[in-house]
Design a protein around this motif. Structure first.
Motif, PDB file in Angstrom:
ATOM      1  N   PRO A  80     -22.900 -48.474  11.748  1.00 14.78           N
ATOM      2  CA  PRO A  80     -24.141 -48.701  12.503  1.00 14.78           C
ATOM      3  C   PRO A  80     -24.950 -49.802  11.830  1.00 14.78           C
ATOM      4  CG  PRO A  80     -24.351 -46.718  11.150  1.00 14.78           C
ATOM      5  CD  PRO A  80     -22.954 -47.235  10.935  1.00 14.78           C
ATOM      6  N   VAL A  81     -25.859 -50.397  12.587  1.00 11.49           N
ATOM      7  CA  VAL A  81     -26.843 -51.291  11.955  1.00 11.49           C
ATOM      8  C   VAL A  81     -28.103 -50.477  11.703  1.00 11.49           C
ATOM      9  CG1 VAL A  81     -26.009 -53.514  12.825  1.00 11.49           C
ATOM     10  CG2 VAL A  81     -27.585 -52.198  14.222  1.00 11.49           C
ATOM     11  N   TYR A  82     -28.654 -50.663  10.522  1.00 14.37           N
ATOM     12  CA  TYR A  82     -29.934 -50.066  10.154  1.00 14.37           C
ATOM     13  C   TYR A  82     -30.882 -51.219   9.835  1.00 14.37           C
ATOM     14  CZ  TYR A  82     -27.958 -45.291   9.464  1.00 14.37           C
ATOM     15  OH  TYR A  82     -27.381 -44.058   9.626  1.00 14.37           O
ATOM     16  N   PHE A  83     -31.977 -51.284  10.544  1.00 15.68           N
ATOM     17  CA  PHE A  83     -32.944 -52.370  10.331  1.00 15.68           C
ATOM     18  C   PHE A  83     -32.246 -53.733  10.351  1.00 15.68           C
ATOM     19  CE2 PHE A  83     -34.324 -48.556   7.962  1.00 15.68           C
ATOM     20  CZ  PHE A  83     -35.370 -48.190   8.804  1.00 15.68           C
ATOM     21  N   PHE A  84     -31.362 -53.902  11.352  1.00 14.80           N
ATOM     22  CA  PHE A  84     -30.633 -55.161  11.604  1.00 14.80           C
ATOM     23  C   PHE A  84     -29.598 -55.483  10.522  1.00 14.80           C
ATOM     24  CE2 PHE A  84     -34.917 -55.496  13.370  1.00 14.80           C
ATOM     25  CZ  PHE A  84     -34.634 -55.648  14.727  1.00 14.80           C
ATOM     26  N   GLU A  85     -29.383 -54.574   9.591  1.00 17.97           N
ATOM     27  CA  GLU A  85     -28.483 -54.832   8.458  1.00 17.97           C
ATOM     28  C   GLU A  85     -27.403 -53.746   8.396  1.00 17.97           C
ATOM     29  OE1 GLU A  85     -27.014 -56.224   6.249  1.00 17.97           O
ATOM     30  OE2 GLU A  85     -28.182 -57.882   5.516  1.00 17.97           O
ATOM     31  N   LEU A  86     -26.457 -53.910   7.470  1.00 28.88           N
ATOM     32  CA  LEU A  86     -25.546 -52.819   7.152  1.00 28.88           C
ATOM     33  C   LEU A  86     -26.343 -51.755   6.400  1.00 28.88           C
ATOM     34  CD1 LEU A  86     -22.446 -54.907   5.975  1.00 28.88           C
ATOM     35  CD2 LEU A  86     -22.792 -53.790   8.187  1.00 28.88           C
ATOM     36  N   PRO A  87     -25.990 -50.465   6.552  1.00 29.50           N
ATOM     37  CA  PRO A  87     -26.760 -49.403   5.886  1.00 29.50           C
ATOM     38  C   PRO A  87     -26.726 -49.534   4.361  1.00 29.50           C
ATOM     39  CG  PRO A  87     -25.286 -48.491   7.558  1.00 29.50           C
ATOM     40  CD  PRO A  87     -24.906 -49.925   7.398  1.00 29.50           C
ATOM     41  N   GLY A  88     -27.823 -49.077   3.741  1.00 30.22           N
ATOM     42  CA  GLY A  88     -27.972 -49.198   2.292  1.00 30.22           C
ATOM     43  C   GLY A  88     -26.833 -48.557   1.511  1.00 30.22           C
ATOM     44  N   LYS A  89     -26.343 -47.431   1.993  1.00 27.56           N
ATOM     45  CA  LYS A  89     -25.269 -46.730   1.269  1.00 27.56           C
ATOM     46  C   LYS A  89     -24.010 -47.599   1.179  1.00 27.56           C
ATOM     47  CE  LYS A  89     -23.191 -42.911  -0.311  1.00 27.56           C
ATOM     48  NZ  LYS A  89     -23.529 -42.226  -1.547  1.00 27.56           N
ATOM     49  N   LEU A  90     -23.686 -48.245   2.289  1.00 30.21           N
ATOM     50  CA  LEU A  90     -22.520 -49.139   2.298  1.00 30.21           C
ATOM     51  C   LEU A  90     -22.743 -50.310   1.344  1.00 30.21           C
ATOM     52  CD1 LEU A  90     -20.561 -50.310   5.454  1.00 30.21           C
ATOM     53  CD2 LEU A  90     -21.113 -51.902   3.633  1.00 30.21           C
ATOM     54  N   LEU A  91     -23.940 -50.884   1.419  1.00 33.68           N
ATOM     55  CA  LEU A  91     -24.239 -52.047   0.566  1.00 33.68           C
ATOM     56  C   LEU A  91     -24.229 -51.657  -0.909  1.00 33.68           C
ATOM     57  CD1 LEU A  91     -27.027 -53.831   2.631  1.00 33.68           C
ATOM     58  CD2 LEU A  91     -24.632 -54.477   2.384  1.00 33.68           C
ATOM     59  N   ASP A  92     -24.722 -50.444  -1.197  1.00 37.19           N
ATOM     60  CA  ASP A  92     -24.750 -49.981  -2.582  1.00 37.19           C
ATOM     61  C   ASP A  92     -23.311 -49.917  -3.135  1.00 37.19           C
ATOM     62  OD1 ASP A  92     -26.218 -49.053  -4.796  1.00 37.19           O
ATOM     63  OD2 ASP A  92     -25.717 -46.978  -4.315  1.00 37.19           O
ATOM     64  N   ILE A  93     -22.427 -49.245  -2.412  1.00 34.39           N
ATOM     65  CA  ILE A  93     -21.038 -49.118  -2.879  1.00 34.39           C
ATOM     66  C   ILE A  93     -20.373 -50.485  -2.974  1.00 34.39           C
ATOM     67  CG2 ILE A  93     -18.741 -48.239  -2.259  1.00 34.39           C
ATOM     68  CD1 ILE A  93     -20.196 -45.795  -1.004  1.00 34.39           C
ATOM     69  N   ASP A 131     -26.790 -60.315  14.017  1.00 32.18           N
ATOM     70  CA  ASP A 131     -26.304 -61.471  13.243  1.00 32.18           C
ATOM     71  C   ASP A 131     -26.412 -61.258  11.734  1.00 32.18           C
ATOM     72  OD1 ASP A 131     -25.874 -62.650  15.639  1.00 32.18           O
ATOM     73  OD2 ASP A 131     -27.438 -64.179  15.460  1.00 32.18           O
ATOM     74  N   ARG A 132     -27.501 -60.600  11.324  1.00 36.86           N
ATOM     75  CA  ARG A 132     -27.703 -60.425   9.886  1.00 36.86           C
ATOM     76  C   ARG A 132     -26.629 -59.509   9.297  1.00 36.86           C
ATOM     77  NH1 ARG A 132     -33.499 -58.337   8.381  1.00 36.86           N
ATOM     78  NH2 ARG A 132     -34.050 -60.145   9.607  1.00 36.86           N
ATOM     79  N   ALA A 133     -26.341 -58.401  10.010  1.00 39.39           N
ATOM     80  CA  ALA A 133     -25.302 -57.474   9.547  1.00 39.39           C
ATOM     81  C   ALA A 133     -23.923 -58.145   9.572  1.00 39.39           C
ATOM     82  CB  ALA A 133     -25.301 -56.214  10.401  1.00 39.39           C
ATOM     83  N   VAL A 134     -23.691 -58.973  10.588  1.00 34.23           N
ATOM     84  CA  VAL A 134     -22.406 -59.683  10.678  1.00 34.23           C
ATOM     85  C   VAL A 134     -22.266 -60.650   9.498  1.00 34.23           C
ATOM     86  CG1 VAL A 134     -21.109 -61.419  12.001  1.00 34.23           C
ATOM     87  CG2 VAL A 134     -22.164 -59.482  13.188  1.00 34.23           C
ATOM     88  N   ALA A 135     -23.359 -61.346   9.180  1.00 37.30           N
ATOM     89  CA  ALA A 135     -23.301 -62.310   8.069  1.00 37.30           C
ATOM     90  C   ALA A 135     -23.031 -61.599   6.745  1.00 37.30           C
ATOM     91  CB  ALA A 135     -24.614 -63.094   7.989  1.00 37.30           C
ATOM     92  N   THR A 136     -23.713 -60.477   6.521  1.00 37.53           N
ATOM     93  CA  THR A 136     -23.499 -59.735   5.269  1.00 37.53           C
ATOM     94  C   THR A 136     -22.066 -59.200   5.205  1.00 37.53           C
ATOM     95  OG1 THR A 136     -25.819 -59.067   5.300  1.00 37.53           O
ATOM     96  CG2 THR A 136     -24.362 -57.832   3.832  1.00 37.53           C
ATOM     97  N   GLY A 137     -21.611 -58.619   6.328  1.00 30.01           N
ATOM     98  CA  GLY A 137     -20.236 -58.096   6.371  1.00 30.01           C
ATOM     99  C   GLY A 137     -19.219 -59.193   6.111  1.00 30.01           C
ATOM    100  N   SER A 138     -19.462 -60.373   6.663  1.00 31.43           N
ATOM    101  CA  SER A 138     -18.528 -61.494   6.471  1.00 31.43           C
ATOM    102  C   SER A 138     -18.450 -61.888   5.001  1.00 31.43           C
ATOM    103  CB  SER A 138     -18.967 -62.710   7.291  1.00 31.43           C
ATOM    104  OG  SER A 138     -19.023 -62.376   8.651  1.00 31.43           O
TER     105      SER A 138
END
Ligand code: FMN
Length: 183
Positions: A80-93, A131-138
């Motif tokens: 899911p997107v949270y606040f237009f971004e990837l969720p914090g838990k995913l980003l943390d790991i 777009d922001r979540a896509v950019a981070t994921g990329s």
């Protein structure tokens, strides 16, 4: 063929899981699903061990996940997107991929030598930009040596229509499965 799916949703039967289920029906070979919210892998603390050494000095579930990242042919971030971004838990790991980045850029060593294909599958309750979540994921996929990344699959409006009932998703998921299945 081995595919690693990184599931960024805390919901056991939520929209992300509905689309992961559809994708699993269409991709051949072995599929490993890593559910971020069921993991206690810690985030990077910028200790800088990896500036000078291979791997990460924090010993937890990351090393086992790293092994799957090494071996797989395809890597999908499904979230899911949270606040237009990837969720914090995913980003943390996945801040732990910093050890790959530091090896590549500071020490000219490739810790994930096998090139992979990557994909991004996002769901959102509204119709805002992903777009922001896509950019981070990329960026994360590139850090894990995904040299080819499929066009992102973005499922909007899940507040109104569950992802599995979105009429566009069957075609989008088939295209993603096709991308992963080709050599
Ligand atoms: C903390 C939080 C932040 C959210 N932020 C967004 C957002 O920025 N854009 C959006 O479209 N939906 C947002 N949503 C809605 C979820 O992305 C949406 O309900 C999604 O379908 C949930 O997926 P899941 O069932 O796979 O967990 C947010 C939900 C939560 C809980």
């Amino acid at each position: 063929m081995k595919t690693l799916i990184i599931n960024g949703s805390p919901r056991k039967n939520g929209d992300t899981v509905q689309l992961i289920r559809k994708l699993k029906e269409k991709i051949p070979g072995e599929v490993v699903e890593f559910v971020c919210y069921q993991s206690d892998i810690k985030g990077c603390v910028d200790c800088r061990y990896c500036w000078e050494h291979d791997g990460c000095c924090r010993k937890d579930g990351w090393q086992e996940l790293e092994q799957v990242i090494q071996e797989c042919d395809n890597l999908l971030i499904a979230s899911p997107v949270y606040f237009f971004e990837l969720p914090g838990k995913l980003l943390d790991i996945f801040s732990r991929v910093q050890s790959f980045w530091c090896a590549r850029h500071y020490r000219k060593t490739e810790l994930i030598p096998k090139e992979k294909k990557g994909g991004i599958l996002l769901v959102g309750g509204g119709n805002g930009s992903m777009d922001r979540a896509v950019a981070t994921g990329s960026w994360l996929l590139k850090d894990m040596n995904c040299t080819r990344i499929a066009p992102p699959v973005c499922c909007h409006g899940t507040d109104r229509v569950p992802a599995e009932q979105n009429p566009e998703m069957d075609g989008e998921i088939s295209r993603l499965a096709e991308f992963f299945s080709q050599p």
